[in-house]
Design an enzyme around this catalytic site. Sequence first.
Site, PDB file in Angstrom:
ATOM      1  N   LYS A 216      39.877 -73.357  43.991  1.00 32.22           N
ATOM      2  CA  LYS A 216      39.359 -73.621  45.338  1.00 32.22           C
ATOM      3  C   LYS A 216      38.727 -72.391  45.988  1.00 32.22           C
ATOM      4  O   LYS A 216      37.689 -72.506  46.643  1.00 32.22           O
ATOM      5  CB  LYS A 216      40.466 -74.195  46.223  1.00 32.22           C
ATOM      6  CG  LYS A 216      40.802 -75.644  45.891  1.00 32.22           C
ATOM      7  CD  LYS A 216      41.944 -76.173  46.726  1.00 32.22           C
ATOM      8  CE  LYS A 216      42.244 -77.634  46.374  1.00 32.22           C
ATOM      9  NZ  LYS A 216      43.440 -78.145  47.075  1.00 32.22           N
TER      10      LYS A 216
ATOM     11  N   GLY B 107      42.924 -77.114  38.538  1.00 31.59           N
ATOM     12  CA  GLY B 107      43.473 -77.535  39.818  1.00 31.59           C
ATOM     13  C   GLY B 107      43.092 -76.598  40.947  1.00 31.59           C
ATOM     14  O   GLY B 107      42.019 -75.979  40.957  1.00 31.59           O
ATOM     15  N   SER B 108      44.013 -76.433  41.893  1.00 30.70           N
ATOM     16  CA  SER B 108      43.687 -75.763  43.156  1.00 30.70           C
ATOM     17  C   SER B 108      43.381 -74.282  43.040  1.00 30.70           C
ATOM     18  O   SER B 108      42.861 -73.688  43.996  1.00 30.70           O
ATOM     19  CB  SER B 108      44.836 -75.965  44.153  1.00 30.70           C
ATOM     20  OG  SER B 108      44.977 -77.324  44.481  1.00 30.70           O
ATOM     21  N   VAL B 109      43.691 -73.656  41.903  1.00 29.52           N
ATOM     22  CA  VAL B 109      43.426 -72.215  41.809  1.00 29.52           C
ATOM     23  C   VAL B 109      41.929 -71.911  41.779  1.00 29.52           C
ATOM     24  O   VAL B 109      41.530 -70.746  41.931  1.00 29.52           O
ATOM     25  CB  VAL B 109      44.116 -71.597  40.567  1.00 29.52           C
ATOM     26  CG1 VAL B 109      45.624 -71.607  40.729  1.00 29.52           C
ATOM     27  CG2 VAL B 109      43.688 -72.292  39.297  1.00 29.52           C
TER      28      VAL B 109
END
Length: 571
Positions: A307, A303-305
Site C-alpha cells: 500500500k 497484501g497490504s505491505v
Amino acid sequence: MSDDIRSGVTPRRPPPLAPMGGVRYGVMMTLVLVGLMLLVGRIVDLHVFDRPFLQGQGDARTLRTDTIPAHRGMITDRHGEPLAISTPVVTLWANPQDLPADDIQRLMLARALGQELDALNERIARYAEREFMYLRRRMTPEAAQQVLELRIPGVHAREEYKRYYPAGEVTSQLLGVTNIDDIGQEGLELAYQAHLAGVPGKRRVLKDRRGRLVRDLALLQEAQPGGDLTLALDQRLQYMAYRELKAAVAEHDADGGIVVMLDAQRGEVLAMANQPSYNPNNRAGLDPQGLRNRAIVDVFEPGSVVKPLAMAAIMESGQFDKDTVVDTSPGWMRIDRFTIKDVRNYGELSLAGILEKSSNIGMSKLVLQLDDPLVPEVYRRLGFDQAPGTGFPGESGGSLPAPVRWSSSQWAALSYGYGLSVSALQLASAYTAIANDGVRMPPSLLRLPEPPVGNSAIDPDVAHDLLRIMEESVQPGTGGRRAGVPGYRVAGKTGTVRKTSATGYEKDAYRSLFVGIAPVSEPRIITVVMIDHPRGDDYYGGAVAAPVFSRVAGNALRLLDVPPDAREPES
C-alpha cells in the site's frame, strides 16, 4: 638262462631304425636356423633399432599420469568469516581382480571400511569383470590410513576435497551444496561454479603392476585453486535473524517463514533466513522442502505491505495531496461483482490515515480516480515483474498483469496487494526507494566494492512523506505498534494476505507480513518478515510478523553500532 637259449632257439632282434633321409634332415635344420635368426633379429631390432617402442610398452605398464585435485574456492561473509570451505578427504578404490579371495583379509577390509562383509562381497562380485570400484568415498585421512595399513592387495587411495559449511542450516538455502564430486548443485555453489571450481593438476608417477606408487617423477601441471567469493551477508546478523525466525515459526506452528535484511543505502543482502531448513553437512533424511531459498525463488501476493508503494503512485499523480480526505464509510463497497471490506468502518481518513488503518476502501477509491495506470507503472519502476538480477539460480521476477481490459475490481485489488505476486527480496528492494530519497537500489548477494548506482523510482518528496507516514503507522495504538524498537525511530507496514490454492483462496490460511525501515532519521536497514500460515488465534501481520521485526531490527541496529535516534519523551 632263458627258455629260448635252453631250447636252442636263437631270439629274434628288432629291425634297426631306418636312417633319416638327407633332404628331410636338411629341411628341418634350415627351419630351426631360420627361426633362431628371426628371433635374434627381433631382439636386436627391439633393443637397437626400435628401442622407443619397447620403452613405450614398458612405460605403459609402469608410468601413469595422476590427477592432482584442485582446492575449491572459499565462500566468506562480508567480514571474511568462512561460510563454505573445502577440507581434504581420501577416497578408497580397488581393482576387484586384484583383491584377495581370502575370507580373513576380506573381513578385515570390511571392518576397517565400516561395512558388512556380505555387502562388500556382493559389491566385489558385481564388479568382478571390471578393474575399478569405489570402496568408500570421502573418508577422513586418519580413517583411510587405517585401511591402507592393512596392506591388502588391490586397495588404493585418491586424494579429494569435501565441502564443509560451518554455519550449517543457518545459511544452507543461500549457499547451496556441492555433490560428491565437489560440483555445485544448488544456490551460490551452483551459480558461481565456474568461479569457485579450481583446475586440477597433473603429475607423472611410476607405479608397480598392482598400481602402487613407486616414485613421483615429474609435475606436469600445477593445480589451480578456485576463486574465493565474498558475500554481502553479515554472519552475525544471519545467525540472529535465523534464530528469531525459527522461534517464531515454532511459536505459531507455521508452515515456514522468511526474513530478508538489506542495507538501505547499498542494496546489499545483510541477512536472508528461511524456514524450513536443512543441515548441508548431513543430508540424511533431507526434506526437499528445505532446499528452496524461499526469499528469492518463491512468490506470493503481498497484501497490504504494498500500500505505501501504491500510495507513492497516488501522490505522484498530482490529483491528490497529503491533506486529501477520503470517506471510507460504511466500511465496505461493491465493485463489479465483488465486495471489498475494511476491518471496521473508519469513516473519513487522510492519506496518512488510510495507510495507518490499512484501509482497502480508501486505497480503492483513490486508485479508481486516477486517470492513468500509474500504480502498475510505479510497481515496475520499483522492480516488480522482473528478476532481481542477483544471479541466484531460479530467482523469480513475480508477475504483474498488463493493464489490458482490466475491470475496476482488478484495479482496486492491485492497490491493496492482490492480483500481483512478488518475492520477499523484491519487496525489500522496492522499499529502498522510500528509504533512499526515491532511488531504488538493486539487491546484491555479493559485497560490492563501490556503492551502486540506483534507479530513480519515485519522487524524493513523496519518499520523504511516505517515510514519515509509515513511522506513524508503528506508534502506540496502531496495528504495527509491536514493531517498535526501543531507542530507535522505525517506519513500517503490516500485511495479512489470504493464501491461494488450485481452487482459489483458502478459508483459514494466511501469510503474515511486516516490512520496516530503521532508523528513520538515517535509514540503515530494511527488513522483510513473512510467516507462512500461522495457526492459532493470532495471524495478523501486526501480531505475528511485527514482533519478529522488532527483535531482528533491534538486535541488528545494536550489532551494527547504529546510534539511537528516538526522540526523548517530553517532561
